[in-house]
Scaffold this motif. Structure first.
Motif, PDB file in Angstrom:
ATOM      1  N   VAL A  75      -6.908  -6.841  -9.584  1.00  0.00           N
ATOM      2  CA  VAL A  75      -5.539  -6.994  -8.768  1.00  0.00           C
ATOM      3  C   VAL A  75      -4.724  -7.962  -8.803  1.00  0.00           C
ATOM      4  O   VAL A  75      -3.007  -7.331  -9.304  1.00  0.00           O
ATOM      5  N   ASP A  76      -4.844  -8.753  -9.913  1.00  0.00           N
ATOM      6  CA  ASP A  76      -4.706  -9.823 -10.422  1.00  0.00           C
ATOM      7  C   ASP A  76      -3.630  -9.350 -11.096  1.00  0.00           C
ATOM      8  O   ASP A  76      -3.081 -10.191 -11.994  1.00  0.00           O
ATOM      9  N   GLU A  77      -4.034  -8.091 -11.832  1.00  0.00           N
ATOM     10  CA  GLU A  77      -3.396  -7.792 -13.414  1.00  0.00           C
ATOM     11  C   GLU A  77      -1.769  -6.819 -12.701  1.00  0.00           C
ATOM     12  O   GLU A  77      -0.714  -6.380 -13.628  1.00  0.00           O
ATOM     13  N   VAL A  78      -2.305  -6.480 -11.031  1.00  0.00           N
ATOM     14  CA  VAL A  78      -0.396  -5.943 -11.520  1.00  0.00           C
ATOM     15  C   VAL A  78       0.112  -6.287 -10.934  1.00  0.00           C
ATOM     16  O   VAL A  78       0.107  -7.118 -10.112  1.00  0.00           O
ATOM     17  N   SER A  79       1.651  -5.955 -11.419  1.00  0.00           N
ATOM     18  CA  SER A  79       2.854  -6.987 -11.155  1.00  0.00           C
ATOM     19  C   SER A  79       3.063  -6.713 -10.267  1.00  0.00           C
ATOM     20  O   SER A  79       4.207  -7.050  -8.638  1.00  0.00           O
ATOM     21  N   CYS A  80       3.313  -4.918  -9.649  1.00  0.00           N
ATOM     22  CA  CYS A  80       3.850  -4.949  -8.141  1.00  0.00           C
ATOM     23  C   CYS A  80       3.658  -3.195  -7.504  1.00  0.00           C
ATOM     24  O   CYS A  80       2.936  -2.389  -8.388  1.00  0.00           O
ATOM     25  N   PHE A  81       3.386  -3.272  -7.154  1.00  0.00           N
ATOM     26  CA  PHE A  81       2.491  -2.719  -5.303  1.00  0.00           C
ATOM     27  C   PHE A  81       3.622  -1.781  -4.992  1.00  0.00           C
ATOM     28  O   PHE A  81       4.736  -2.251  -4.178  1.00  0.00           O
ATOM     29  N   ILE A  82       3.672  -0.933  -4.967  1.00  0.00           N
ATOM     30  CA  ILE A  82       5.163   0.209  -3.996  1.00  0.00           C
ATOM     31  C   ILE A  82       4.161   0.418  -3.308  1.00  0.00           C
ATOM     32  O   ILE A  82       3.332   2.795  -3.726  1.00  0.00           O
ATOM     33  N   PRO A  83       4.446   0.965  -2.601  1.00  0.00           N
ATOM     34  CA  PRO A  83       3.173   2.223  -1.422  1.00  0.00           C
ATOM     35  C   PRO A  83       3.794   2.818  -0.357  1.00  0.00           C
ATOM     36  O   PRO A  83       5.429   2.856  -0.782  1.00  0.00           O
ATOM     37  N   HIS A  84       4.011   4.000   0.284  1.00  0.00           N
ATOM     38  CA  HIS A  84       4.744   4.834   0.963  1.00  0.00           C
ATOM     39  C   HIS A  84       5.444   4.045   1.689  1.00  0.00           C
ATOM     40  O   HIS A  84       4.769   3.210   2.878  1.00  0.00           O
ATOM     41  N   GLN A  85       6.573   4.176   2.053  1.00  0.00           N
ATOM     42  CA  GLN A  85       7.451   3.749   2.974  1.00  0.00           C
ATOM     43  C   GLN A  85       7.663   4.362   4.352  1.00  0.00           C
ATOM     44  O   GLN A  85       8.169   5.176   4.376  1.00  0.00           O
ATOM     45  N   ALA A  86       6.672   3.126   4.992  1.00  0.00           N
ATOM     46  CA  ALA A  86       6.512   4.921   6.141  1.00  0.00           C
ATOM     47  C   ALA A  86       7.000   3.410   7.607  1.00  0.00           C
ATOM     48  O   ALA A  86       7.301   3.321   9.008  1.00  0.00           O
ATOM     49  N   ASN A  87       6.801   1.791   7.849  1.00  0.00           N
ATOM     50  CA  ASN A  87       7.210   1.231   8.100  1.00  0.00           C
ATOM     51  C   ASN A  87       6.573   0.439   7.638  1.00  0.00           C
ATOM     52  O   ASN A  87       5.443  -0.320   6.956  1.00  0.00           O
ATOM     53  N   ILE A  88       7.083  -1.660   7.990  1.00  0.00           N
ATOM     54  CA  ILE A  88       7.273  -2.731   7.031  1.00  0.00           C
ATOM     55  C   ILE A  88       5.405  -3.049   7.703  1.00  0.00           C
ATOM     56  O   ILE A  88       5.382  -3.685   7.082  1.00  0.00           O
ATOM     57  N   ARG A  89       5.205  -2.752   8.642  1.00  0.00           N
ATOM     58  CA  ARG A  89       3.658  -3.208   9.530  1.00  0.00           C
ATOM     59  C   ARG A  89       3.098  -2.957   8.600  1.00  0.00           C
ATOM     60  O   ARG A  89       1.467  -3.818   8.550  1.00  0.00           O
ATOM     61  N   ILE A  90       2.873  -1.450   8.411  1.00  0.00           N
ATOM     62  CA  ILE A  90       1.534  -0.955   7.621  1.00  0.00           C
ATOM     63  C   ILE A  90       1.971  -1.848   6.142  1.00  0.00           C
ATOM     64  O   ILE A  90       1.118  -1.650   5.607  1.00  0.00           O
ATOM     65  N   ILE A  91       2.542  -1.982   5.629  1.00  0.00           N
ATOM     66  CA  ILE A  91       2.596  -2.586   4.549  1.00  0.00           C
ATOM     67  C   ILE A  91       2.729  -3.578   4.438  1.00  0.00           C
ATOM     68  O   ILE A  91       1.473  -3.714   3.504  1.00  0.00           O
ATOM     69  N   ASP A  92       2.589  -4.291   5.439  1.00  0.00           N
ATOM     70  CA  ASP A  92       2.483  -5.806   5.585  1.00  0.00           C
ATOM     71  C   ASP A  92       0.574  -6.496   5.550  1.00  0.00           C
ATOM     72  O   ASP A  92      -0.161  -6.895   4.775  1.00  0.00           O
ATOM     73  N   ALA A  93       0.202  -5.706   5.704  1.00  0.00           N
ATOM     74  CA  ALA A  93      -1.494  -4.922   6.544  1.00  0.00           C
ATOM     75  C   ALA A  93      -2.377  -4.711   5.590  1.00  0.00           C
ATOM     76  O   ALA A  93      -2.878  -5.754   5.199  1.00  0.00           O
ATOM     77  N   ILE A  94      -1.217  -3.699   4.664  1.00  0.00           N
ATOM     78  CA  ILE A  94      -2.119  -3.689   3.088  1.00  0.00           C
ATOM     79  C   ILE A  94      -1.964  -4.835   2.587  1.00  0.00           C
ATOM     80  O   ILE A  94      -3.263  -4.870   1.256  1.00  0.00           O
ATOM     81  N   ALA A  95      -0.512  -5.216   2.333  1.00  0.00           N
ATOM     82  CA  ALA A  95      -0.179  -7.378   1.622  1.00  0.00           C
ATOM     83  C   ALA A  95      -1.474  -7.816   1.904  1.00  0.00           C
ATOM     84  O   ALA A  95      -2.364  -8.787   0.915  1.00  0.00           O
ATOM     85  N   LYS A  96      -1.366  -7.820   2.978  1.00  0.00           N
ATOM     86  CA  LYS A  96      -2.618  -8.883   3.138  1.00  0.00           C
ATOM     87  C   LYS A  96      -3.979  -8.753   3.085  1.00  0.00           C
ATOM     88  O   LYS A  96      -4.997  -8.954   2.546  1.00  0.00           O
ATOM     89  N   ARG A  97      -4.418  -7.288   3.692  1.00  0.00           N
ATOM     90  CA  ARG A  97      -5.517  -6.844   3.218  1.00  0.00           C
ATOM     91  C   ARG A  97      -5.994  -6.983   1.597  1.00  0.00           C
ATOM     92  O   ARG A  97      -7.474  -7.474   1.427  1.00  0.00           O
ATOM     93  N   LEU A  98      -5.226  -6.885   0.794  1.00  0.00           N
ATOM     94  CA  LEU A  98      -5.059  -6.667  -0.792  1.00  0.00           C
ATOM     95  C   LEU A  98      -5.535  -8.251  -1.031  1.00  0.00           C
ATOM     96  O   LEU A  98      -5.191  -8.689  -2.651  1.00  0.00           O
TER      97      LEU A  98
END
Ligand code: COA
Length: 330
Positions: free
Chosen positions: A247-270
């Protein structure tokens, strides 16, 4: 676990229609508010097509931009895939219409149906064909005119989507790790949580079907939300592990853009809140175009730099999901 040639994305492009529709504009149509939409979704505005624009028009504009960015001529494309759930018509494929508009006369063309996951599925499809030597140059497009399939009286769905397109040119490369093999999955038992139930062979077009508004998108928002967070998070972890990337080697995570709360929840989990890319505020959910537009913007804005490792992840109707890891410019 990569088999065959290394495959890279050598250029990206995107296109969104000129017309901006704000949350306040929607509040004039249905019983909603800017505050409700922004706090639940992170969306402020979306782009909506002119009436005479079809999905292939958006896709062709994005494709031209990607070809220019890559310095590749349309005639050099061997394979053209359009991921879409809002095709110009049932047949021929939207890919054939894009081919005609851009002059990709040497390409074989088809559409790919994986709803909002389509662009990542198309990248993987093209990657595998280039890796094994079946084709040399592929153009993958995610394009959607979602506005044509929305019930503009249904506040629970019409606020969520927008129109747009993105594209990427892919080729074999002799440096770096390129686009690494994806992890993908599907669960058709949950189809009815997000679908358009009418208009196909199961429930053909009829006055009654249209009166019941079954030709429009229907969704169980809360269920979709939970599955999206779980599936995208799991897919990212699996793709990292499969390709031996931390995970630490990755500079940028680009998720499907459906909802900022979905994106934030994934970011928090990872634990990657500082490296998550989002533009959902500007475009809302453009389905298969969302990842494609986000990838192009991340590249153009310098968020992605040569040699960076990035992770792409998607989730959509079906359900379908997936993730991959790529070395940018390599
Ligand atoms: N404006 C105002 N109120 C709205 C509304 C709107 N646009 N849409 C729905 N509501 C109402 C509902 O009617 C409901 O009212 P009720 O409690 O009186 O029945 C209330 O708001 C709460 O609805 P709920 O569905 O619980 O809200 P939520 O916090 O789950 O947010 C979504 C709704 C759709 C934003 C959220 O579930 C979501 O984003 N889900 C994922 C959708 C998605 O990403 N789909 C595509 C995946 S590829």
């Amino acid at each position: 676990m990569s088999v065959g040639r290394t495959v890279s994305i050598v250029g990206t492009g995107s296109y969104v229609p000129e017309r901006v529709v704000t949350n306040d504009d929607l509040a004039a149509l249905v019983d909603t508010s800017d505050e409700w939409i922004y706090s639940r979704t992170g969306m402020k505005e979306r782009r909506i097509c002119a009436e005479d624009q079809a999905t292939s028009d958006l896709g062709a504009a994005a494709a031209r931009a990607a070809l220019a960015n890559a310095g590749v001529a349309a005639a050099e494309i061997d394979l053209l895939i359009v991921a879409t759930l809002s095709p110009d018509m049932f047949f021929p494929s939207t890919a054939c219409f894009v081919q005609d508009q851009i002059g990709a006369v040497n390409a074989f063309c088809y559409d790919l149906g994986a709803a909002c996951s389509g662009f990542l599925y198309a990248i993987e499809n093209a990657r595998a064909q280039i890796a094994c030597g079946a084709v040399e140059t592929a153009l993958v497009v995610g394009a959607e005119k979602m506005s044509a399939f929305l019930d503009w009286d249904d506040r629970s769905t019409c606020i969520l989507f927008g129109d747009g397109a993105g594209a990427a040119v892919m080729r074999a490369s002799d440096s770096g790790r390129g686009v690494m093999p994806a992890v993908m999955g599907s669960d058709g038992s949950l189809a009815d949580l997000l679908w358009t139930p009418g208009g196909g062979s199961r429930n053909p077009i009829s006055h009654e079907m249209v009166d019941r508004k079954e030709h429009f998108i229907r969704m169980q928002g809360r269920d979709v939300f939970k599955h999206a967070v779980t599936r995208m998070g799991d897919a990212v972890m699996a793709a990292l592990e499969q390709n031996d990337v931390a995970v630490d080697e990755v500079s940028c995570f680009i998720p499907h853009q459906a909802n900022i709360r979905i994106i934030d929840a994934i970011a928090k989990r990872l634990g990657v809140e500082d490296r998550m890319f989002s533009n959902v505020e500007k475009y809302a959910n453009t389905s298969s175009a969302a990842l494609a537009i986000a990838l192009d913007e991340a590249a153009r804005e310098g968020v992605l730099k040569a040699g960076d490792l990035a992770v792409l992840t998607v989730f959509g109707s079906g359900f379908t999901w997936g993730a991959n890891v790529l070395e940018w410019g390599g």
